[in-house]
Design a protein around this motif. Sequence first.
Motif, short mmCIF file in Angstrom:
data_model
loop_
_atom_site.label_atom_id
_atom_site.label_comp_id
_atom_site.label_asym_id
_atom_site.label_seq_id
_atom_site.Cartn_x
_atom_site.Cartn_y
_atom_site.Cartn_z
N ALA A 208 59.42 71.93 40.05
CA ALA A 208 58.27 72.64 39.50
C ALA A 208 58.68 74.04 39.05
N ASP A 209 58.13 74.46 37.94
CA ASP A 209 58.44 75.78 37.37
C ASP A 209 57.49 76.81 37.98
N THR A 210 58.05 77.78 38.65
CA THR A 210 57.24 78.85 39.25
C THR A 210 57.59 80.22 38.67
N PHE A 231 51.44 95.61 10.05
CA PHE A 231 52.25 95.89 11.23
C PHE A 231 52.68 94.57 11.84
N ILE A 232 53.98 94.41 12.08
CA ILE A 232 54.54 93.16 12.58
C ILE A 232 55.09 93.37 13.99
N VAL A 233 54.63 92.55 14.91
CA VAL A 233 55.14 92.53 16.27
C VAL A 233 55.93 91.24 16.44
N GLN A 234 57.24 91.35 16.55
CA GLN A 234 58.13 90.19 16.61
C GLN A 234 58.74 90.10 18.00
N PHE A 235 58.83 88.86 18.54
CA PHE A 235 59.31 88.73 19.92
C PHE A 235 59.89 87.34 20.16
N ASP A 236 60.77 87.25 21.14
CA ASP A 236 61.33 85.99 21.60
C ASP A 236 60.78 85.67 22.97
N VAL A 237 60.66 84.37 23.25
CA VAL A 237 60.16 83.93 24.55
C VAL A 237 61.10 82.87 25.10
N PHE A 238 61.42 82.98 26.37
CA PHE A 238 62.26 82.00 27.05
C PHE A 238 61.50 81.51 28.28
N ASP A 239 61.43 80.18 28.42
CA ASP A 239 60.68 79.61 29.53
C ASP A 239 61.25 78.24 29.88
N ASP A 240 61.05 77.83 31.12
CA ASP A 240 61.62 76.57 31.60
C ASP A 240 60.70 75.37 31.41
N SER A 241 59.41 75.59 31.22
CA SER A 241 58.50 74.45 31.18
C SER A 241 57.73 74.30 29.88
N GLY A 242 57.87 75.22 28.94
CA GLY A 242 57.13 75.14 27.68
C GLY A 242 55.95 76.10 27.69
N LEU A 243 55.49 76.47 26.49
CA LEU A 243 54.48 77.51 26.36
C LEU A 243 53.10 76.92 26.11
N ALA A 244 52.11 77.51 26.75
CA ALA A 244 50.72 77.09 26.55
C ALA A 244 50.00 78.04 25.61
N GLY A 301 51.32 77.23 34.07
CA GLY A 301 50.31 78.19 34.49
C GLY A 301 50.85 79.57 34.81
N ASN A 302 52.16 79.77 34.68
CA ASN A 302 52.75 81.09 34.93
C ASN A 302 52.47 82.01 33.74
N ARG A 303 52.20 83.28 34.02
CA ARG A 303 51.85 84.23 32.95
C ARG A 303 52.69 85.49 33.07
N SER A 304 53.14 85.99 31.92
CA SER A 304 53.88 87.25 31.87
C SER A 304 53.29 88.13 30.78
N THR A 305 53.29 89.45 31.03
CA THR A 305 52.80 90.42 30.06
C THR A 305 53.82 91.55 29.94
N THR A 306 54.14 91.93 28.72
CA THR A 306 55.08 93.02 28.50
C THR A 306 54.40 94.35 28.84
N ARG A 307 55.18 95.39 28.91
CA ARG A 307 54.62 96.73 29.08
C ARG A 307 53.84 97.10 27.81
N TRP A 308 52.89 98.00 27.94
CA TRP A 308 52.13 98.48 26.79
C TRP A 308 52.99 99.43 25.96
N ARG A 309 52.92 99.26 24.65
CA ARG A 309 53.63 100.13 23.71
C ARG A 309 52.60 100.88 22.86
N ARG A 310 52.95 102.10 22.44
CA ARG A 310 52.07 102.92 21.62
C ARG A 310 52.52 102.89 20.16
N ALA A 311 51.56 102.96 19.27
CA ALA A 311 51.85 103.04 17.83
C ALA A 311 50.80 103.93 17.18
#
Length: 329
Positions: A208-210, A231-244, A301-311
Motif C-alpha cells: 500500500a502507498d502511504t 501566467f504559467i505555473v509548470q510542475f512535475d509530480v512523482f508518485d507511486d500509486s497514480g494521481l487523482a 488518498g495521500n495529499r501534498s501541497t507545495t509552499r506558498w509562492r508570491r507573485a
Amino acid sequence: MYLNGRGGRIQGGYEDSSANRSSLVWSEGLAAIDVPAYAGGSQRWSEMVSCVQGHLRDYDIRVTDRRPEDGPYIMMMVGGRSSMLRYPGSVAGVAPYTGSVVEDAIGFVFSRTIGGGAQAVCETTSHEIGHTLGLDHTYECSDLMSYLGGCGEKSFRDEAMRCGEWDDRSCSGGQRHQNSHQHLAAALGLRPSRPEPNPPSRVPTTPADTRGPRISVHSAGGSTFEAESIFIVQFDVFDDSGLASLELLWQVDGRTIALRCGDLPDDLPVECGMIGGSYAFALAVGAGERKYAIRVTDEAGNRSTTRWRRASFVEPDLDEDWDDGGSCD
C-alpha cells in the motif's frame, strides 16, 4: 504488440525485441539497463492493458501482456523512470521512429515518471506504440499522437491533421497533414472478425502507498510580472500509486480558490495541460499581489501541497487595474 509490465534487462544494440535489445539504450552509450516491474498494482495494470487494446481494436494487431513465443513483435517496457535512460524528468516515454513500422522495436513508458493512473499510462503507451508504427506527432489535442492535453479522451483520429508539438508544422515525411487512423489502417490492415484478445494477466501486487506525491515546481522567472499577462505555473509530480487530482491554489486579498485540472470553471480564463511532459496551469492575471501553491492528491488518498509562492503583477500605468470580470482575480 507485447506490453511488458514485468520488467527485465534491456541491452544496447540493433532493435530485437525477442533478444531484449534496444537501439535507444545503445544510443545513450549504455551497455544495458534494468527496467523495474510496473508498480501500479494488478487492477490498474489490467485497466491499462484493456485501454490500449481499445485504442487499437480497429486494426489487425494483437495487443497482449503475455510474451509471444515467436516474432516479430513490438515490445513496450512499462515501468520505472526516465532517468534509466538519462532522460530529463519531463520525459514520459520514448520509442524508435522512422516514419514506417519498426519491426522488433522496443519502446519505453516511464510509468513512475508519469505519476498518473491507468488512463495516463495508457495514453502514453498508445502514443509510443504509434511512433513504432510510423506515426508523427500531431497538433490536434484529441489525437493520441498530440502533446496537447486538457481536451478529454483521446483516440487515433480519422481526419487530416497538421503535425507538431507546441506549434503546427509539416509532417516529417514532407506531407502537410497526417491522418492517424488511415495511417494505421494502411500499415496494419483493419481487424477481421475474430475473438477478442486474451484478457490481461495479473501482475504482482505492491505494498500500500502511504507516501504523498512529490512535487517540483519550475521557476516562474522571478516574482514580478506584467499585469494582463498569461501566467504559467509548470510542475512535475512523482508518485507511486497514480494521481487523482491536480489543483492550483490561487489566493487574492486573503481569499483562496482551488482550480482543479479537468474540472475548471468556464467563466475564468484558466487552462490546465502538459508542457514538454510537465503539468502546467496557465491563467490570465490582472494587477496586484497574488499567492499560489500546487496541491496534488494521489489515488491512495495521500495529499501534498507545495509552499506558498508570491507573485506581483504590475501595469506600466499603476493607476489602471485590469479587471474585465473574467480574470482569476
